[in-house]
Design a protein around this motif. Structure first.
Motif, short mmCIF file in Angstrom:
data_model
loop_
_atom_site.label_atom_id
_atom_site.label_comp_id
_atom_site.label_asym_id
_atom_site.label_seq_id
_atom_site.Cartn_x
_atom_site.Cartn_y
_atom_site.Cartn_z
N ALA A 23 0.77 -1.43 -0.09
CA ALA A 23 0.10 -0.04 -0.07
C ALA A 23 0.93 1.41 0.03
O ALA A 23 2.01 1.39 0.53
CB ALA A 23 -0.91 0.02 1.31
N ILE A 24 0.41 2.34 -0.51
CA ILE A 24 0.99 3.62 -0.50
C ILE A 24 0.05 4.88 -0.23
O ILE A 24 -1.07 4.65 -0.70
CB ILE A 24 1.99 3.71 -1.87
N SER A 25 0.75 5.85 0.28
CA SER A 25 0.04 6.89 0.89
C SER A 25 -0.30 8.05 -0.53
O SER A 25 0.44 7.71 -1.49
CB SER A 25 0.78 7.55 1.81
N LEU A 26 -0.94 8.83 -0.10
CA LEU A 26 -1.53 9.88 -1.45
C LEU A 26 -0.17 10.48 -1.77
O LEU A 26 0.13 10.71 -2.87
CB LEU A 26 -2.13 11.00 -0.76
N SER A 27 0.74 10.80 -0.94
CA SER A 27 2.03 11.58 -1.47
C SER A 27 3.07 10.63 -1.96
O SER A 27 3.94 10.98 -2.72
CB SER A 27 2.59 12.26 -0.17
N GLY A 28 2.95 9.46 -1.69
CA GLY A 28 3.83 8.31 -2.05
C GLY A 28 5.13 8.20 -1.16
O GLY A 28 6.05 7.34 -1.16
N GLY A 29 5.08 9.10 0.16
CA GLY A 29 6.16 9.07 1.08
C GLY A 29 5.92 8.08 2.28
O GLY A 29 7.06 7.75 2.92
N ASN A 30 4.70 7.35 2.22
CA ASN A 30 4.57 6.01 3.29
C ASN A 30 3.98 4.91 2.62
O ASN A 30 3.22 5.27 1.59
CB ASN A 30 3.82 6.54 4.04
N SER A 31 4.45 4.00 2.80
CA SER A 31 4.23 2.55 2.19
C SER A 31 4.18 1.60 3.21
O SER A 31 4.83 1.67 4.27
CB SER A 31 5.29 2.24 1.17
N ALA A 61 -8.46 9.29 0.60
CA ALA A 61 -8.05 9.26 1.79
C ALA A 61 -7.94 10.76 2.33
O ALA A 61 -7.58 11.79 1.44
CB ALA A 61 -6.42 8.75 1.89
N PRO A 62 -8.07 11.13 3.64
CA PRO A 62 -7.97 12.33 4.27
C PRO A 62 -6.57 13.23 4.30
O PRO A 62 -6.69 14.43 4.17
CB PRO A 62 -8.59 12.50 5.45
N TYR A 63 -5.66 12.64 4.45
CA TYR A 63 -4.35 13.13 4.67
C TYR A 63 -3.11 12.68 3.83
O TYR A 63 -3.37 11.33 3.24
CB TYR A 63 -3.75 12.83 6.00
N ARG A 64 -2.05 13.22 3.48
CA ARG A 64 -1.24 12.81 2.58
C ARG A 64 -0.34 11.64 3.00
O ARG A 64 0.16 11.10 2.14
CB ARG A 64 -0.24 14.07 2.29
N ASN A 65 -0.35 11.37 4.25
CA ASN A 65 0.44 10.32 4.74
C ASN A 65 -0.34 8.89 5.00
O ASN A 65 0.05 7.85 5.32
CB ASN A 65 1.27 10.60 5.97
N THR A 66 -1.76 8.92 4.57
CA THR A 66 -2.60 7.83 4.87
C THR A 66 -2.43 6.88 3.93
O THR A 66 -2.29 7.07 2.46
CB THR A 66 -4.05 8.47 4.86
N TYR A 67 -2.39 5.57 4.23
CA TYR A 67 -2.52 4.30 3.48
C TYR A 67 -3.26 3.25 4.22
O TYR A 67 -3.40 3.39 5.64
CB TYR A 67 -1.13 3.83 2.98
N TYR A 68 -3.61 2.23 3.47
CA TYR A 68 -4.61 1.21 4.12
C TYR A 68 -4.20 0.09 3.57
O TYR A 68 -3.74 -0.35 2.45
CB TYR A 68 -6.03 1.35 3.53
N SER A 69 -3.84 -0.87 4.68
CA SER A 69 -3.29 -2.52 4.41
C SER A 69 -4.54 -3.09 4.35
O SER A 69 -4.53 -4.42 3.77
CB SER A 69 -2.41 -2.74 5.34
#
Length: 127
Positions: free
Chosen positions: A50-58, A101-109
């Motif tokens: 999974a990856i966040s909106l910004s791509g900075g978190n996975s 997703a509400p926030y740029r660092n949000t991701y879902y597994s």
């Protein structure tokens, strides 16, 4: 709403590499968290990455950690899954999924959190 179309699946030998892609429609791609899931015959669909909106978190499933890399290109409305050191047990239909997703660092597994799914692309790893 977003539509997802996977591509790039195929047959690869064990130890090889493959990158699969997912193209998304719509102008708000950057507001969606994205994920890759897979399903093998006789098994339930499972989380891969999974990856966040910004791509900075996975996040990655333990079974693929260190071998697979998820990335996204918000300018091209694309999400990728680079798969290295492939094993026969990686054989499956791979699906991409999206959820606003509400926030740029949000991701879902958790696959239950996703609202939109592609049709899948087959990856077969021969031994």
């Amino acid at each position: 709403q977003v539509q997802l179309v996977e591509s790039g699946g195929g047959l690869v030998q064990a130890g090889g590499s493959l990158t699969i892609s997912c193209a998304a429609s719509g102008r708000t791609f950057s507001t969606y968290a994205l994920g890759w899931f897979r399903q093998s015959p006789g098994k339930e669909r499972e989380f891969v990455a999974a990856i966040s909106l910004s791509g900075g978190n996975s996040d990655y499933a333990d079974s693929v950690k260190g071998r697979f890399t998820i990335s996204r290109d918000n300018a091209k409305n694309m999400v990728y899954l680079q798969m290295n050191s492939l094993k026969p047990e990686d054989t499956a239909v791979y699906y991409c999924a999206a959820r606003r997703a509400p926030y740029r660092n949000t991701y879902y597994s958790d696959q239950a959190r996703y609202d939109y799914w592609g049709q899948g692309t087959q990856v077969t790893v021969s031994s």
